[in-house]
Design a protein around this motif. Sequence first.
Motif, short mmCIF file in Angstrom:
data_model
loop_
_atom_site.label_atom_id
_atom_site.label_comp_id
_atom_site.label_asym_id
_atom_site.label_seq_id
_atom_site.Cartn_x
_atom_site.Cartn_y
_atom_site.Cartn_z
N VAL A 43 0.84 -1.20 0.00
CA VAL A 43 0.00 0.00 0.00
C VAL A 43 0.88 1.25 0.00
CG1 VAL A 43 -1.63 1.36 1.39
CG2 VAL A 43 -2.01 -1.09 1.07
N GLU A 44 1.89 1.29 0.86
CA GLU A 44 2.78 2.44 0.93
C GLU A 44 3.58 2.62 -0.35
OE1 GLU A 44 2.72 4.85 3.20
OE2 GLU A 44 1.03 3.72 3.99
N ARG A 47 1.24 3.99 -2.96
CA ARG A 47 0.87 5.38 -2.66
C ARG A 47 2.00 6.33 -3.03
NH1 ARG A 47 -2.29 4.96 3.14
NH2 ARG A 47 -4.24 4.17 2.27
N GLU A 52 -3.92 5.79 -4.88
CA GLU A 52 -4.62 5.82 -3.59
C GLU A 52 -5.47 4.56 -3.46
OE1 GLU A 52 -4.25 7.81 -0.98
OE2 GLU A 52 -2.66 8.77 -2.14
N SER A 54 -6.62 1.59 -0.37
CA SER A 54 -6.60 1.41 1.08
C SER A 54 -6.31 -0.04 1.46
CB SER A 54 -7.94 1.84 1.69
OG SER A 54 -8.93 0.87 1.44
N PHE A 55 -5.80 -0.19 2.65
CA PHE A 55 -5.55 -1.50 3.22
C PHE A 55 -6.84 -2.31 3.25
CE2 PHE A 55 -5.34 -4.40 6.79
CZ PHE A 55 -4.08 -4.96 6.67
N VAL A 56 -7.93 -1.67 3.67
CA VAL A 56 -9.23 -2.35 3.79
C VAL A 56 -9.70 -2.84 2.42
CG1 VAL A 56 -11.66 -2.03 4.40
CG2 VAL A 56 -9.87 -1.10 5.87
N ASP A 57 -9.58 -2.00 1.39
CA ASP A 57 -9.99 -2.43 0.05
C ASP A 57 -9.25 -3.69 -0.38
OD1 ASP A 57 -11.85 -0.40 -0.33
OD2 ASP A 57 -10.43 0.90 -1.39
#
Length: 74
Positions: A43-44, A47, A52, A54-57
């Motif tokens: 994720v990082e 980004r 963009e 998200s972790f949740v996605d």
Amino acid sequence: MAVTEASARADVAELLYLEPGELDDGLNLFDAGLDSVRMLTLVERWREHGVEVSFVDLAEHPTFGQWWALLSDA
């Protein structure tokens, strides 16, 4: 540098100790050994390249094919 399907596949494969060609789009990445720390690394990394996501996605969609759909829309 933009995130491409090939670069995203290589990023994920690297963390699973696979070759990019071995990473099947339908493989459940968590079953293959991906953990939350490695997922945060991805994720990082993405980004930093302007994507963009998200972790949740990613956690809710555990295959590379689903991840690429999210990344390409972001």
